[in-house]
Scaffold this motif. Structure first.
Motif, mmCIF file in Angstrom:
data_model
loop_
_atom_site.group_PDB
_atom_site.id
_atom_site.type_symbol
_atom_site.label_atom_id
_atom_site.label_comp_id
_atom_site.label_asym_id
_atom_site.label_seq_id
_atom_site.Cartn_x
_atom_site.Cartn_y
_atom_site.Cartn_z
ATOM 1 N N GLU A 144 -3.047 28.754 12.246
ATOM 2 C CA GLU A 144 -4.264 29.054 11.500
ATOM 3 C C GLU A 144 -4.402 28.208 10.233
ATOM 4 O OE1 GLU A 144 -4.078 33.184 10.634
ATOM 5 O OE2 GLU A 144 -4.678 33.827 12.649
ATOM 6 N N MET A 145 -3.278 27.737 9.713
ATOM 7 C CA MET A 145 -3.288 27.037 8.432
ATOM 8 C C MET A 145 -3.232 25.514 8.542
ATOM 9 S SD MET A 145 -3.596 29.592 6.508
ATOM 10 C CE MET A 145 -3.459 28.745 4.935
ATOM 11 N N LEU A 146 -3.135 24.988 9.753
ATOM 12 C CA LEU A 146 -2.921 23.551 9.909
ATOM 13 C C LEU A 146 -4.010 22.710 9.252
ATOM 14 C CD1 LEU A 146 -1.582 23.302 13.587
ATOM 15 C CD2 LEU A 146 -0.281 23.160 11.450
ATOM 16 N N THR A 147 -5.262 23.006 9.559
ATOM 17 C CA THR A 147 -6.350 22.198 8.978
ATOM 18 C C THR A 147 -6.327 22.266 7.453
ATOM 19 O OG1 THR A 147 -7.747 22.532 10.932
ATOM 20 C CG2 THR A 147 -8.856 21.881 8.898
ATOM 21 N N LYS A 148 -6.087 23.453 6.923
ATOM 22 C CA LYS A 148 -6.050 23.619 5.465
ATOM 23 C C LYS A 148 -4.874 22.870 4.861
ATOM 24 C CE LYS A 148 -6.309 27.154 1.853
ATOM 25 N NZ LYS A 148 -6.422 28.605 1.558
ATOM 26 N N TRP A 149 -3.699 22.968 5.479
ATOM 27 C CA TRP A 149 -2.513 22.277 4.952
ATOM 28 C C TRP A 149 -2.707 20.762 4.957
ATOM 29 C CZ3 TRP A 149 1.602 25.480 8.131
ATOM 30 C CH2 TRP A 149 1.797 26.719 7.491
ATOM 31 N N TYR A 150 -3.205 20.232 6.051
ATOM 32 C CA TYR A 150 -3.419 18.781 6.120
ATOM 33 C C TYR A 150 -4.387 18.334 5.027
ATOM 34 C CZ TYR A 150 -1.557 19.282 10.926
ATOM 35 O OH TYR A 150 -0.792 19.561 12.031
ATOM 36 N N THR A 151 -5.437 19.126 4.830
ATOM 37 C CA THR A 151 -6.456 18.765 3.845
ATOM 38 C C THR A 151 -5.898 18.822 2.426
ATOM 39 O OG1 THR A 151 -8.144 19.683 5.321
ATOM 40 C CG2 THR A 151 -8.775 19.294 3.020
ATOM 41 N N GLU A 152 -5.148 19.860 2.123
ATOM 42 C CA GLU A 152 -4.575 19.989 0.780
ATOM 43 C C GLU A 152 -3.613 18.839 0.488
ATOM 44 O OE1 GLU A 152 -4.739 24.888 0.342
ATOM 45 O OE2 GLU A 152 -2.888 23.902 1.014
ATOM 46 N N TYR A 193 0.828 -1.202 0.000
ATOM 47 C CA TYR A 193 0.000 0.000 0.000
ATOM 48 C C TYR A 193 0.868 1.260 0.000
ATOM 49 C CZ TYR A 193 -4.730 -1.882 0.758
ATOM 50 O OH TYR A 193 -5.953 -2.485 0.585
ATOM 51 N N GLN A 194 0.391 2.293 -0.682
ATOM 52 C CA GLN A 194 0.956 3.623 -0.529
ATOM 53 C C GLN A 194 0.414 4.185 0.792
ATOM 54 O OE1 GLN A 194 3.225 5.044 -2.554
ATOM 55 N NE2 GLN A 194 3.200 3.148 -3.752
ATOM 56 N N THR A 195 1.273 4.787 1.595
ATOM 57 C CA THR A 195 0.845 5.220 2.920
ATOM 58 C C THR A 195 1.211 6.677 3.177
ATOM 59 O OG1 THR A 195 2.926 4.430 3.886
ATOM 60 C CG2 THR A 195 1.062 2.889 3.882
ATOM 61 N N ALA A 196 0.345 7.368 3.917
ATOM 62 C CA ALA A 196 0.618 8.769 4.232
ATOM 63 C C ALA A 196 -0.080 9.162 5.525
ATOM 64 C CB ALA A 196 0.154 9.676 3.095
ATOM 65 N N ILE A 197 0.543 10.076 6.254
ATOM 66 C CA ILE A 197 -0.075 10.731 7.403
ATOM 67 C C ILE A 197 0.106 12.226 7.240
ATOM 68 C CG2 ILE A 197 2.035 10.220 8.712
ATOM 69 C CD1 ILE A 197 0.546 10.880 11.254
ATOM 70 N N ALA A 234 -3.789 15.864 1.801
ATOM 71 C CA ALA A 234 -4.602 14.652 1.666
ATOM 72 C C ALA A 234 -5.223 14.548 0.274
ATOM 73 C CB ALA A 234 -5.691 14.635 2.735
ATOM 74 N N VAL A 235 -5.781 15.645 -0.211
ATOM 75 C CA VAL A 235 -6.411 15.648 -1.539
ATOM 76 C C VAL A 235 -5.369 15.392 -2.622
ATOM 77 C CG1 VAL A 235 -7.575 17.115 -3.233
ATOM 78 C CG2 VAL A 235 -8.338 17.111 -0.839
ATOM 79 N N ASP A 236 -4.214 16.016 -2.499
ATOM 80 C CA ASP A 236 -3.140 15.801 -3.470
ATOM 81 C C ASP A 236 -2.690 14.347 -3.481
ATOM 82 O OD1 ASP A 236 -0.886 16.706 -5.266
ATOM 83 O OD2 ASP A 236 0.295 16.023 -3.541
ATOM 84 N N PHE A 237 -2.593 13.744 -2.302
ATOM 85 C CA PHE A 237 -2.195 12.333 -2.197
ATOM 86 C C PHE A 237 -3.213 11.436 -2.905
ATOM 87 C CE2 PHE A 237 -2.349 8.247 0.057
ATOM 88 C CZ PHE A 237 -1.017 7.852 0.002
ATOM 89 N N ILE A 238 -4.492 11.698 -2.679
ATOM 90 C CA ILE A 238 -5.542 10.911 -3.327
ATOM 91 C C ILE A 238 -5.458 11.050 -4.846
ATOM 92 C CG2 ILE A 238 -8.046 10.727 -3.675
ATOM 93 C CD1 ILE A 238 -8.332 11.599 -0.704
ATOM 94 N N ASN A 239 -5.263 12.268 -5.314
ATOM 95 C CA ASN A 239 -5.175 12.501 -6.761
ATOM 96 C C ASN A 239 -4.016 11.739 -7.389
ATOM 97 O OD1 ASN A 239 -7.370 14.241 -6.657
ATOM 98 N ND2 ASN A 239 -6.107 16.087 -6.512
ATOM 99 N N ARG A 240 -2.896 11.671 -6.678
ATOM 100 C CA ARG A 240 -1.696 11.030 -7.236
ATOM 101 C C ARG A 240 -1.707 9.516 -7.115
ATOM 102 N NH1 ARG A 240 2.364 11.853 -4.364
ATOM 103 N NH2 ARG A 240 1.612 13.258 -2.715
ATOM 104 N N HIS A 241 -2.495 8.981 -6.196
ATOM 105 C CA HIS A 241 -2.455 7.532 -5.950
ATOM 106 C C HIS A 241 -3.805 6.854 -6.194
ATOM 107 C CE1 HIS A 241 1.633 7.661 -4.422
ATOM 108 N NE2 HIS A 241 1.298 8.685 -3.668
ATOM 109 N N LYS A 242 -4.610 7.456 -7.034
ATOM 110 C CA LYS A 242 -5.941 6.915 -7.293
ATOM 111 C C LYS A 242 -5.913 5.530 -7.939
ATOM 112 C CE LYS A 242 -6.180 9.347 -11.735
ATOM 113 N NZ LYS A 242 -6.911 10.351 -12.551
ATOM 114 N N ASP A 243 -4.814 5.198 -8.614
ATOM 115 C CA ASP A 243 -4.747 3.935 -9.342
ATOM 116 C C ASP A 243 -4.059 2.814 -8.572
ATOM 117 O OD1 ASP A 243 -6.040 5.018 -11.597
ATOM 118 O OD2 ASP A 243 -4.144 5.864 -12.318
#
Length: 464
Positions: A196-204, A126-130, A206-215
């Motif tokens: 102030e940016m933590l939630t936004k950074w984590y989310t961005e 599996y590709q893994t990320a935190i 996460a979305v980038d990781f999903i986009n790159r590892h969708k396959d």
């Protein structure tokens, strides 16, 4: 046609047949499920609309609930940061790993001899990320990039362990809180503008990781720093809730859930992805209007349900019907073995305490929880056991903290009374989920059985 030409035709035909067969088999083999775990920090049971929030709208968490199953009796074994997170990732009770409480800067955390979920799934391909708050160790060998997560960013411990601590700024100021990315320090000294940016950074991320590892199959762990105090949200959400900063933080966390869910759908992998939404423990109520709410007794830092019961949603469209609610009791230690079962991933070689509860999650007819009991600790103190069906809970005699009349406000904490005590007490969790009435004299046989389990657990993990 000569022999050489015949051999050439045969050879080409064979290659084409093998290639077509391989493609056919590849198409027939379903992709292993993806996993997304969204783990909030100190979120109250009633912080989101599916679980009773009335003051603010959280449409994305509501959508997740509509698409999945709401678990009303989902527990953590200890209602404090490091202990709770280590239990989730290792499948082990704090008594086994000896990770109790909340570990500070430069502490070892979860011993590498206990494999993390990241290591288990990474080993299986599996590709893994935190992306978020780690809090399972702040030494090189125990940070996420060395514990099975190929990609990572975030803080190594709680965001209040910094120079602006409301009570101990001189002590915490000795340890500048750092923002890490993939094993490297990106920000040397996190300050207000970074929080102030933590939630936004984590989310961005996460979305980038999903986009790159969708396959390819992936495990994505998003343990938010919020709404642990000090609470912050990005400028886009300031004042948007109309009920104060805590409401604004909830709106941004709800947005984060929506962005992750949207990324899964846009990449066509929503149906094959298991999404788990929960919290590491109940609210830190001493912070008053900067804390969440729970209908249950007490809160974070206790073994009452206000601390250990977390509002949880599990979504897996191909296997779980949406708009469902479950009253089954399960615990975070069960997620590792259950996810391994679903995904066909071998369990770690070391012993774990969690068990596969997939039949419970799917509400299979006749399914019985494979545990005899669930155990709860507070720091190094073993304090309570619950029957695995969630019907009965036995508190061993112990002290606990409860709020005084001095309630915190705007980031300053209130005062606890640490002298509160509970005697040996049995609670009927079906008819008294708020743990108000001791029924030990009415059901001595139940108390005796749970006491036997308590003695077994104590002998196994607390005999030293």
């Amino acid at each position: 046609m000569n022999l050489k030409q015949l051999l050439l035709i045969f050879s080409v035909t064979s290659i084409l047949w093998v290639s077509c067969t391989s493609i056919s088999k590849k198409e027939e083999t379903p992709k292993r499920p993806n996993i997304v775990i969204i783990f909030l920090d100190d979120s109250g049971y009633s912080d989101f609309s599916p679980f009773g929030q009335k003051k603010i709208q959280t449409p994305n968490v509501q959508s997740l609930a509509d698409e999945g199953v709401m678990f009303r009796n989902f527990y953590v074994p200890q209602a404090v940061c490091s202990a709770s997170r280590s239990a989730l990732l290792s499948g082990c009770y704090p008594g086994r790993t000896k990770v109790f409480g909340a570990h500070g800067p430069n502490e070892k955390g979860l011993d590498p001899k206990f494999p993390t979920m990241g290591e288990v799934f990474q080993k299986a391909g599996y590709q893994t990320a935190i992306f978020g708050k780690w809090h399972c160790g702040d030494l090189d060998e125990t940070r996420p990039h060395n514990r099975g997560f190929s990609e990572s960013c975030g803080l190594m411990y709680s965001n209040d362990m910094w120079k602006h601590h409301p009570e101990n700024p001189d002590y915490w100021g000795k340890f500048p809180i750092k923002f890490w990315e993939n094993g490297k320090i990106i920000i040397d000294d996190v300050d207000y503008e970074h929080q102030e940016m933590l939630t936004k950074w984590y989310t961005e991320h996460a979305v980038d990781f999903i986009n790159r590892h969708k396959d390819e199959p992936f495990l994505l762990y998003v343990p938010h720093s919020m709404p642990h105090v000090p609470i912050f949200c990005s400028p886009e959400f300031e004042g948007k809730s109309g009920v104060g900063l805590y409401g604004d933080v909830m709106l941004e966390l709800d947005w984060s859930v929506g962005e992750i869910n949207k990324a899964l759908k846009q990449n066509g992998i929503d149906e094959n992805t298991i999404v788990i939404f929960s919290s590491d423990n109940g609210p830190w109520i001493s912070y008053g209007n900067h804390a969440g709410t729970t209908p249950y007794r007490e809160a974070k830092g206790t073994t009452f349900d206000g601390g250990t019961r977390s509002a949880t949603i599990i979504k897996y469209p191909t296997q779980l019907k949406g708009k469902q609610e479950s009253e089954h009791a399960i615990m975070t230690i069960d997620l590792l073995p259950t996810l391994c079962h679903i995904c066909g991933v071998p369990l770690p070689e070391s012993e774990i305490d969690g068990k596969n509860v997939w039949d419970i999650i799917t509400d299979k007819k006749g399914a019985v929880n494979p545990h005899d009991y669930y155990a709860f600790t507070n720091d190094k103190n073993f304090e309570a056991v619950m029957s695995s069906d969630g019907k009965w809970k036995l508190h061993l005699p112990h002290n606990y903290r409860t709020m005084t009349d001095i309630i915190g406000k705007d980031g300053m904490p209130g005062k606890y009374d640490y002298s509160a005590k509970i005697e040996l007490s049995l609670f009927d969790m079906v008819n008294d989920s708020y743990e108000t009435t001791n029924v030990i004299n009415k059901h001595p046989e139940v108390a005796e059985k749970l006491m036997d389990f308590a003695q077994m657990h104590k002998a196994k993990f607390f005999s030293e």
